[in-house]
Design a protein around this motif. Structure first.
Motif, short mmCIF file in Angstrom:
data_model
loop_
_atom_site.label_atom_id
_atom_site.label_comp_id
_atom_site.label_asym_id
_atom_site.label_seq_id
_atom_site.Cartn_x
_atom_site.Cartn_y
_atom_site.Cartn_z
N ALA A 253 0.85 -1.19 0.00
CA ALA A 253 0.00 0.00 0.00
C ALA A 253 0.89 1.25 0.00
O ALA A 253 2.01 1.23 0.51
CB ALA A 253 -0.91 -0.01 1.22
N ALA B 46 3.76 1.24 2.78
CA ALA B 46 3.69 0.42 3.99
C ALA B 46 4.86 -0.56 3.98
O ALA B 46 5.24 -1.08 2.92
CB ALA B 46 2.36 -0.32 4.04
N PRO C 248 -2.04 6.71 6.00
CA PRO C 248 -3.13 5.74 6.18
C PRO C 248 -2.66 4.40 6.74
O PRO C 248 -3.46 3.47 6.85
CB PRO C 248 -3.68 5.58 4.76
CG PRO C 248 -2.51 5.84 3.88
CD PRO C 248 -1.69 6.88 4.57
N PHE C 249 -1.39 4.29 7.06
CA PHE C 249 -0.85 3.07 7.66
C PHE C 249 0.23 3.49 8.65
O PHE C 249 0.73 4.62 8.62
CB PHE C 249 -0.28 2.12 6.61
CG PHE C 249 0.34 2.78 5.42
CD1 PHE C 249 1.58 3.42 5.52
CD2 PHE C 249 -0.30 2.80 4.20
CE1 PHE C 249 2.16 4.06 4.43
CE2 PHE C 249 0.26 3.43 3.09
CZ PHE C 249 1.49 4.07 3.21
N VAL D 138 7.66 2.89 7.64
CA VAL D 138 7.29 3.04 6.23
C VAL D 138 8.57 3.19 5.42
O VAL D 138 9.64 3.45 5.96
CB VAL D 138 6.37 4.25 5.99
CG1 VAL D 138 5.06 4.09 6.74
CG2 VAL D 138 7.08 5.55 6.38
#
Length: 353
Positions: free
Chosen positions: A158, A219, A174-175, A179
């Motif tokens: 993602a 992600a 969003p995660f 990262v």
């Protein structure tokens, strides 16, 4: 055949490209071709009144190079040209390419892989190895290529995109952390960071925007890391990448003694290996890539995940594609010959894109 090996250029991966180009040139000569190494950006000084075709008799390359780990900026590269100009194609490059039967693109990153050089060669009816301009541009852009992969059901991490004009602070992801932050259009892990908190995210974006106007934030996917090359539709054995410490960054990729490579590892399940080969070929197809390329993977209990595809993979002494070919008994010279012949067949069949 008369073959120009075009390398160097204006990319942050310039030094890697030069090493690939020298090795490709030497191999093509050993295969009996009149190959000449030409630096895309610096060009070639022809003697007064000399025809461009004379360069093919000039053995101007005869060695592999140690790759510097310096990341070159535009200013660094521009300073190499003594006449003060900065256009991508150096003196006499286009005329020399026109005099060749085919151009072997040994370029990496930047304008070498984003389709600009390919488009210029197309406009001048010059044949070249690798994929065409559209597929190259799509593949070089990680946002575009990942959107296409996801549309076709290919697993990939993602992600979100952050552009320079959005700034480096205040971003809600969003995660969760960790990262991976990368330039949207880049390679060889230049400007890539593994980030664990907001402060590191801000610092990584500052660095990415040195190289690109856009950053892709992914992600973090855990697992074993593999790469798998595809040449003329044939998937070579996967190679596992085992770094001694840290992760597979620029230094680990291009300096000896930092990484072990196993092709293929004995403990790689045949079903997983077959799935990697299938997905590698599928990824090439959906992105429109042809002739040759390389697809990088993570493998874990949830399956195989594509990290990215490479439309002009490295051909240096430490590069992955040549190691994979060698594991299948394909010598380096035969590998570059198969790339040349494969693309010439696509031109002959009217299928070169």
């Amino acid at each position: 055949m008369k073959i120009v090996v075009l390398a160097g250029g204006r990319s942050t991966e310039r030094n890697v490209s030069i090493s690939s180009g020298y090795r490709i040139t030497n191999a093509l000569r050993e295969m009996g071709h009149q190959a000449t190494f030409i630096d895309l950006f610096l060009g070639y000084a022809l003697p007064d009144g000399a025809d461009a075709s004379t360069v093919f008799a000039d053995a101007n390359t005869s060695k592999d190079l140690k790759i510097s780990d310096a990341v070159l900026t535009d200013d660094d590269i521009n300073a190499m040209r003594t006449d003060g100009t900065t256009q991508l194609f150096g003196p006499n490059v286009l005329d020399i390419c026109k005099a060749a039967d085919i151009v072997f693109l040994g370029l990496h990153g930047g304008d070498g892989e984003n389709g600009k050089v390919q488009a210029y060669l197309d406009l001048n009816n010059i044949r070249y190895t690798g994929s065409g301009s559209t597929a190259s541009g799509i593949t070089m852009n990680k946002v575009y290529s990942k959107e296409i992969m996801l549309y076709h059901g290919i697993k990939t991490a993602a992600f979100v995109e952050i552009t320079r004009d959005q700034g480096t602070t205040g971003h809600q992801l969003p995660f969760g952390y960790p990262v991976v932050v990368k330039p949207t259009s880049g390679g060889s892990s230049v400007g890539t960071h593994i980030v664990h908190d907001d402060a590191e995210l801000e610092a990584s974006l500052v660095d990415v925007f040195r190289f690109d106007n856009s950053a892709i934030i992914e992600a973090f996917v855990t697992g074993r890391e593999f790469s798998l090359g595809v040449v003329n539709g044939h998937a070579f054995p996967a190679i596992e990448i085992k770094v001694h410490d840290g992760w597979y960054d620029f230094e680990h990729k291009f300096q000896e003694g930092h990484t072990d490579f196993v092709t293929p590892p004995d403990d790689l399940a045949p079903a997983v290996h077959d799935e990697m080969k299938r997905v590698a070929v599928q990824t090439m197809q959906v992105l429109g890539l042809q002739n040759y390329g390389r697809v990088d993977f993570f493998a874990n209990d949830d399956g195989v995940w594509v990290i990215e595809a490479n439309n002009l993979p490295g051909m240096t002494p430490l590069s992955l594609l040549p190691q994979e070919a060698e594991a299948e008994g394909v010598r380096y010279g035969d590998l570059v010959e198969s790339i040349v012949q494969g693309k010439l067949k696509l031109y002959a069949d009217g299928m070169a894109n």
